[in-house]
Enzyme design. Structure first.
Site, PDB file in Angstrom:
ATOM      1  N   SER A   1     -22.836  16.891  72.274  1.00  0.00           N
ATOM      2  CA  SER A   1     -23.214  15.468  72.314  1.00  0.00           C
ATOM      3  C   SER A   1     -23.231  14.988  73.760  1.00  0.00           C
ATOM      4  CB  SER A   1     -22.274  14.625  71.444  1.00  0.00           C
ATOM      5  OG  SER A   1     -20.942  14.683  71.898  1.00  0.00           O
TER       6      SER A   1
ATOM      7  N   ASP B   1     -21.857  22.480  75.243  1.00  0.00           N
ATOM      8  CA  ASP B   1     -23.189  22.415  75.864  1.00  0.00           C
ATOM      9  C   ASP B   1     -23.256  21.301  76.908  1.00  0.00           C
ATOM     10  OD1 ASP B   1     -25.949  23.251  75.993  1.00  0.00           O
ATOM     11  OD2 ASP B   1     -26.516  21.441  74.892  1.00  0.00           O
TER      12      ASP B   1
ATOM     13  N   GLU C   1     -22.149  17.441  85.341  1.00  0.00           N
ATOM     14  CA  GLU C   1     -23.125  18.519  85.234  1.00  0.00           C
ATOM     15  C   GLU C   1     -23.953  18.581  86.515  1.00  0.00           C
ATOM     16  OE1 GLU C   1     -25.424  17.907  81.656  1.00  0.00           O
ATOM     17  OE2 GLU C   1     -23.627  17.858  80.398  1.00  0.00           O
TER      18      GLU C   1
ATOM     19  N   HIS D   1     -26.390  22.583  78.832  1.00  0.00           N
ATOM     20  CA  HIS D   1     -27.068  21.397  78.268  1.00  0.00           C
ATOM     21  C   HIS D   1     -28.484  21.754  77.776  1.00  0.00           C
ATOM     22  CE1 HIS D   1     -26.967  16.743  78.395  1.00  0.00           C
ATOM     23  NE2 HIS D   1     -27.727  17.166  77.392  1.00  0.00           N
TER      24      HIS D   1
ATOM     25  N   GLY E   1     -31.269  20.620  73.304  1.00  0.00           N
ATOM     26  CA  GLY E   1     -32.567  20.090  72.894  1.00  0.00           C
ATOM     27  C   GLY E   1     -33.728  20.758  73.600  1.00  0.00           C
TER      28      GLY E   1
HETATM   29  P1  NAI Z   1     -27.865   9.034  66.582  1.00  0.00           P
HETATM   30  O1  NAI Z   1     -27.818   7.712  67.241  1.00  0.00           O
HETATM   31  O2  NAI Z   1     -28.911   9.310  65.580  1.00  0.00           O
HETATM   32  O3  NAI Z   1     -26.443   9.293  65.854  1.00  0.00           O
HETATM   33  C1  NAI Z   1     -25.208   9.040  66.447  1.00  0.00           C
HETATM   34  C2  NAI Z   1     -24.243   8.641  65.346  1.00  0.00           C
HETATM   35  O4  NAI Z   1     -22.937   8.524  65.891  1.00  0.00           O
HETATM   36  C3  NAI Z   1     -24.577   7.286  64.712  1.00  0.00           C
HETATM   37  O5  NAI Z   1     -24.676   7.438  63.308  1.00  0.00           O
HETATM   38  C4  NAI Z   1     -23.406   6.406  65.105  1.00  0.00           C
HETATM   39  O6  NAI Z   1     -23.084   5.432  64.123  1.00  0.00           O
HETATM   40  C5  NAI Z   1     -22.297   7.437  65.247  1.00  0.00           C
HETATM   41  N1  NAI Z   1     -21.180   6.996  66.056  1.00  0.00           N
HETATM   42  C6  NAI Z   1     -21.174   6.200  67.159  1.00  0.00           C
HETATM   43  N2  NAI Z   1     -19.919   6.033  67.607  1.00  0.00           N
HETATM   44  C7  NAI Z   1     -19.112   6.736  66.780  1.00  0.00           C
HETATM   45  C8  NAI Z   1     -17.713   6.952  66.739  1.00  0.00           C
HETATM   46  N3  NAI Z   1     -16.884   6.418  67.646  1.00  0.00           N
HETATM   47  N4  NAI Z   1     -17.208   7.712  65.735  1.00  0.00           N
HETATM   48  C9  NAI Z   1     -18.044   8.253  64.803  1.00  0.00           C
HETATM   49  N5  NAI Z   1     -19.385   8.083  64.796  1.00  0.00           N
HETATM   50  C10 NAI Z   1     -19.916   7.341  65.786  1.00  0.00           C
HETATM   51  O7  NAI Z   1     -27.862  10.102  67.752  1.00  0.00           O
HETATM   52  P2  NAI Z   1     -28.384  11.609  67.694  1.00  0.00           P
HETATM   53  O8  NAI Z   1     -29.811  11.657  68.007  1.00  0.00           O
HETATM   54  O9  NAI Z   1     -27.899  12.242  66.454  1.00  0.00           O
HETATM   55  O10 NAI Z   1     -27.610  12.213  68.983  1.00  0.00           O
HETATM   56  C11 NAI Z   1     -26.213  12.414  68.982  1.00  0.00           C
HETATM   57  C12 NAI Z   1     -25.740  12.863  70.348  1.00  0.00           C
HETATM   58  O11 NAI Z   1     -26.391  14.062  70.739  1.00  0.00           O
HETATM   59  C13 NAI Z   1     -26.016  11.866  71.476  1.00  0.00           C
HETATM   60  O12 NAI Z   1     -24.869  11.811  72.303  1.00  0.00           O
HETATM   61  C14 NAI Z   1     -27.114  12.513  72.262  1.00  0.00           C
HETATM   62  O13 NAI Z   1     -27.064  12.096  73.603  1.00  0.00           O
HETATM   63  C15 NAI Z   1     -26.755  13.981  72.113  1.00  0.00           C
HETATM   64  N6  NAI Z   1     -27.877  14.889  72.359  1.00  0.00           N
HETATM   65  C16 NAI Z   1     -27.627  16.046  73.052  1.00  0.00           C
HETATM   66  C17 NAI Z   1     -28.643  16.947  73.316  1.00  0.00           C
HETATM   67  C18 NAI Z   1     -28.367  18.218  74.027  1.00  0.00           C
HETATM   68  O14 NAI Z   1     -29.259  18.761  74.651  1.00  0.00           O
HETATM   69  N7  NAI Z   1     -27.170  18.748  73.945  1.00  0.00           N
HETATM   70  C19 NAI Z   1     -30.028  16.661  72.909  1.00  0.00           C
HETATM   71  C20 NAI Z   1     -30.172  15.474  72.102  1.00  0.00           C
HETATM   72  C21 NAI Z   1     -29.128  14.618  71.877  1.00  0.00           C
END
Ligand code: NAI
Length: 411
Positions: A241, A266, A271, A294, A297
């Site tokens: 995340s 990741d 970074e 990282h 995605g």
């Molecule tokens: P999203 O916005 O669809 O889902 C995030 C969820 O986390 C939401 O349902 C929200 O209510 C929940 N949330 C927020 N605060 C919370 C807490 N304190 N406790 C529990 N749940 C909580 O986001 P998505 O697209 O699923 O992305 C999730 C993460 O993945 C983001 O941090 C994003 O930056 C990261 N990411 C990482 C990538 C990588 O290359 N490693 C690529 C794409 C996204």
């Protein structure tokens, strides 16, 4: 091509400037609309951008081009900026907002790519495959079954059940895993996934914990020593995340002591900014720890999806004025009704604007078929459908109001 009436501004006069090797499918989509597209391989400096932006209607960038207020101000005809990536920090989005320029990105184009990587890592961790592979590369033959497990029947705890969390859950269930999820928002659990009442409940009941929350003050260090202590002995932690979500010292200590059976990471608190940056972490060299740069995605499919998603948002904004996924703009998405004529107006969010605009329209004896106004702190965005074609003079009259920022007649 979208089904909408002919636009007042000829489409073949719309100029799109795409920088940084944006996926070719974006060019294809713009050209299918009849827009003129110019592609530039690399990023442009602020000075170069200022020189080139004057005649551009749509600007497409990736992460290396900076778009400060000076560039937006120089874009006399600039209608929108598309970030063909996830982040939008490289654009001064508040300034774009004040100048009536919506900015779009593609936050969910790589959802599936991250989810698939997590599934691969769950199996890799469970079978210690990263260590075995490294050993064989080094000429060491160490055939072991001890502490290697199938994932079928094991429990996966998903923290943050949003776009990625959801997909991970679906894929994990297809492997025969039990899935529980915790989210601060109320979420519909998909398939056989059960929701956990608290983070503690999830941590205590999971063999694998995977984090899919955004970076917020509420998620900063949400997994530290106290949370790891609640996890099952020998459980695995996965974080793709944001780096701020896990305390690296606590994770490193738990891996060294054997409290955790492994981890896949990741994202990191710090970074390197580019591929030549040196990377140092306390997690390096620990057993059964998968470290990736990282890349959750980073797939060809995600790049292609980004091209389609952002180009699609820009085209809908040009053709219909729709801003449902803009990151810095009041959101409006009004279906086009045949036979109506649409005017878009961005104005300062102060009292009395609607009254002034409606007076201009009623002086014309035009009937307003629909009017949707959405506002944020600084601006209001009005989409108005009339039953008769309006001339440039109406646009000029609305544009002439001292509260107006931008006005466009669509069709
Ligand atoms: P999203 O916005 O669809 O889902 C995030 C969820 O986390 C939401 O349902 C929200 O209510 C929940 N949330 C927020 N605060 C919370 C807490 N304190 N406790 C529990 N749940 C909580 O986001 P998505 O697209 O699923 O992305 C999730 C993460 O993945 C983001 O941090 C994003 O930056 C990261 N990411 C990482 C990538 C990588 O290359 N490693 C690529 C794409 C996204």
């Amino acid at each position: 091509m979208l089904n909408h009436p002919a636009t007042s501004f000829p489409k073949d006069k719309i100029k799109v400037l795409l920088l940084e090797n944006i996926h070719a499918n974006a060019t294809d989509l713009f050209q299918a609309e009849g827009f003129q597209v110019e592609n530039v391989k690399g990023a442009l400096s602020e000075k170069e951008l200022i020189e080139r932006i004057a005649n551009v209607h749509l600007l497409g960038i990736r992460s290396k081009t900076h778009v400060p207020d000076a560039v937006i101000a120089a874009g006399k005809h600039l209608l929108s900026v598309g970030c063909f990536c996830i982040g939008t920090n490289q654009v001064e989005i508040a300034a774009a907002n004040r100048r009536g320029v919506p900015v779009f990105n593609a936050p969910f184009s790589n959802t599936r790519s991250v989810a698939e990587m997590i599934i691969a890592e769950i199996i890799f961790l469970s079978r210690q495959l990263a260590d075995r592979s490294k050993e064989v590369h080094e000429g060491v033959w160490k055939k072991v079954a001890n502490h290697c497990f199938e994932v079928r029947g094991k429990t996966l705890g998903i923290v943050g059940y949003g776009h990625i969390g959801n997909q991970v859950g679906v894929l994990a269930e297809s492997l025969g895993m039990r899935v529980i999820a915790f989210d601060i928002a109320s979420k519909l659990a998909i398939g056989n996934t059960r929701t956990a009442g608290s983070l503690t409940e999830l941590l205590e009941n999971s063999d694998f914990v995977t984090l899919h929350v955004p970076e917020t003050p509420g998620t900063k260090n949400m997994i530290g020593a106290a949370q790891i202590a609640k996890m099952r002995d020998g459980a695995y932690l996965l974080n793709a995340s944001r780096g701020t979500v896990v305390e690296i010292d606590a994770l490193s200590a738990a891996l060294k002591s054997g409290k955790l059976g492994g981890a896949a990471v990741d994202v990191y608190p710090e970074e390197p900014s580019g591929n030549d940056g040196k990377f140092v972490s306390k997690l390096q060299g620990l057993p059964n720890v998968i470290l990736t740069p990282h890349v959750g995605g980073s797939t060809e499919e995600a790049q292609a999806n980004i091209g389609k998603e952002v180009a699609g948002s820009l085209i809908r904004f040009m053709n219909e004025g729709a801003t449902p996924s803009a990151v810095n703009f009041p959101r409006v998405d009004v279906p086009v009704v045949a036979g109506s004529h649409r005017i878009l107006n961005v104005h300062q969010n102060v009292p009395g604007v609607l009254k002034d605009i409606n007076k201009i329209v009623s002086d014309l004896n035009a009937n307003i078929r629909g009017q949707v106004l959405s506002t944020d702190n600084d601006i209001g965005y009005l989409v108005m459908d009339l039953d008769q074609n309006v001339s440039g003079s109406v646009r000029d009259a609305i544009e002439g109001l001292k509260t107006s920022i931008r006005t466009r007649i669509l069709f």
